[in-house]
Design an enzyme around this catalytic site. Sequence first.
Site, short mmCIF file in Angstrom:
data_model
loop_
_atom_site.label_atom_id
_atom_site.label_comp_id
_atom_site.label_asym_id
_atom_site.label_seq_id
_atom_site.Cartn_x
_atom_site.Cartn_y
_atom_site.Cartn_z
N ASP A 1 -71.45 -42.91 -52.26
CA ASP A 1 -72.33 -43.25 -51.09
C ASP A 1 -71.46 -43.20 -49.94
O ASP A 1 -70.33 -43.37 -49.92
CB ASP A 1 -72.83 -44.85 -51.20
CG ASP A 1 -74.04 -44.94 -50.41
OD1 ASP A 1 -75.13 -45.11 -51.07
OD2 ASP A 1 -73.91 -45.21 -49.28
N VAL B 1 -72.09 -36.34 -48.28
CA VAL B 1 -72.50 -35.10 -49.23
C VAL B 1 -72.76 -33.85 -47.94
O VAL B 1 -72.92 -32.57 -48.42
CB VAL B 1 -73.72 -35.27 -50.13
CG1 VAL B 1 -73.30 -35.98 -51.11
CG2 VAL B 1 -74.82 -35.49 -49.46
N ASN C 1 -79.29 -37.64 -54.97
CA ASN C 1 -80.19 -38.63 -54.57
C ASN C 1 -80.17 -38.97 -53.04
O ASN C 1 -81.00 -39.70 -52.37
CB ASN C 1 -79.89 -39.96 -55.29
CG ASN C 1 -80.76 -41.18 -54.81
OD1 ASN C 1 -81.72 -41.32 -55.05
ND2 ASN C 1 -80.07 -42.39 -54.16
N TYR D 1 -88.83 -34.87 -42.62
CA TYR D 1 -88.59 -35.22 -43.82
C TYR D 1 -89.48 -34.46 -44.97
O TYR D 1 -88.58 -34.20 -45.72
CB TYR D 1 -88.73 -36.73 -43.95
CG TYR D 1 -88.56 -37.33 -45.18
CD1 TYR D 1 -87.29 -37.58 -45.70
CD2 TYR D 1 -89.71 -37.61 -46.40
CE1 TYR D 1 -87.05 -38.37 -46.93
CE2 TYR D 1 -89.38 -38.30 -47.35
CZ TYR D 1 -87.95 -38.72 -47.90
OH TYR D 1 -87.89 -39.18 -49.07
N LYS E 1 -87.94 -32.00 -48.10
CA LYS E 1 -88.10 -32.29 -49.42
C LYS E 1 -88.82 -31.16 -49.92
O LYS E 1 -88.90 -30.85 -51.07
CB LYS E 1 -89.01 -33.68 -49.48
CG LYS E 1 -88.12 -34.75 -49.30
CD LYS E 1 -87.06 -34.81 -50.16
CE LYS E 1 -86.05 -36.18 -49.93
NZ LYS E 1 -84.94 -36.10 -50.78
N ALA F 1 -91.26 -45.76 -54.88
CA ALA F 1 -90.51 -47.23 -55.16
C ALA F 1 -90.10 -47.83 -53.88
O ALA F 1 -90.06 -47.25 -52.76
CB ALA F 1 -88.98 -46.84 -55.84
N THR G 1 -88.12 -49.33 -51.64
CA THR G 1 -86.49 -49.43 -51.36
C THR G 1 -86.38 -49.76 -49.85
O THR G 1 -87.47 -50.05 -49.19
CB THR G 1 -86.14 -47.93 -51.45
OG1 THR G 1 -86.82 -47.22 -50.45
CG2 THR G 1 -86.21 -47.56 -52.91
#
Length: 279
Positions: free
Chosen positions: A37, A64, A90, A154, A158, A186, A188
């Site tokens: 992270d 990353v 992720n 976004y 994706k 989800a 989040t």
Amino acid sequence: MSHLSGKAVVITGAGQGLGRAFAHHAASHGAAVVVNDVDGDLAREVAGEIRSLGGRAVANGHSVAEAGSAAGLIDQCVTEFGTLDGLVNNAGVNYRAEPWADDPVKMREVVEVNVLGTLFCGTAAAGVMCERGGGVIVNVGSGSMIGQRRAAAYSASKGAVASMTASWAVDLAGHGIRVNAVAPVAWTRMARNDPSVVQTPEHTPERVAPLVTYLLSDLSAGVTGQILRFRGDILCVLRQTAIKDPVLERDAWTVEDIADAVGGELREALEPPPAARWK
């Protein structure tokens, strides 16, 4: 049953939310986990939680979005645990804006983390996995790939993840490497910060985690190039972009010919507006 015993996996963006749930679930099924992270404190916290429960985990606090850091993350897994069996891409960021108000700085961040981060980690992992003769890559995509309002950057990122999933699946199949993607729903931090998201706190990240463990495990042998949509109670397969029938052929096309075809023979093949198929 421990479906990941003896395996070592890297999970990016695992300091909270979905990534944290993926890391805990994988560890509970026997995997040694590199918890990555960009917030190193969160990564260390999650790794510590896993170790306190008897699992094996180490932390990595690098971004990353930097190619060298992504390669170092993969190397760390091999150094710490002697192998690399799985990678879960992720790590991701999101923000909402009307098309005319998109922020170039935020758009760049979305692309660097969501697209380049996935590419950098995936290509580094592929090199190691090819040498060892197998492995699994799980990319975290999104249903927004089919088009989501106020989320062009976004959605584009994706869509790129979906395309690289398909590309890698074909290129790496001969090396014993499976590549799939998940498109989770989800509750989040990302969802909580988006006022346009339907309030669904019952759809916790923990409910999604079994899907990722399944894809990392040998139970999914033979499954590659797929995008699985999942929210804990609903599971389905998302269609990849493909040519639709009919395919019309002419020696030459005029503007009028194209208009006639689109309004005629191709009419039934036209896709509905994204809002009409968003779930």
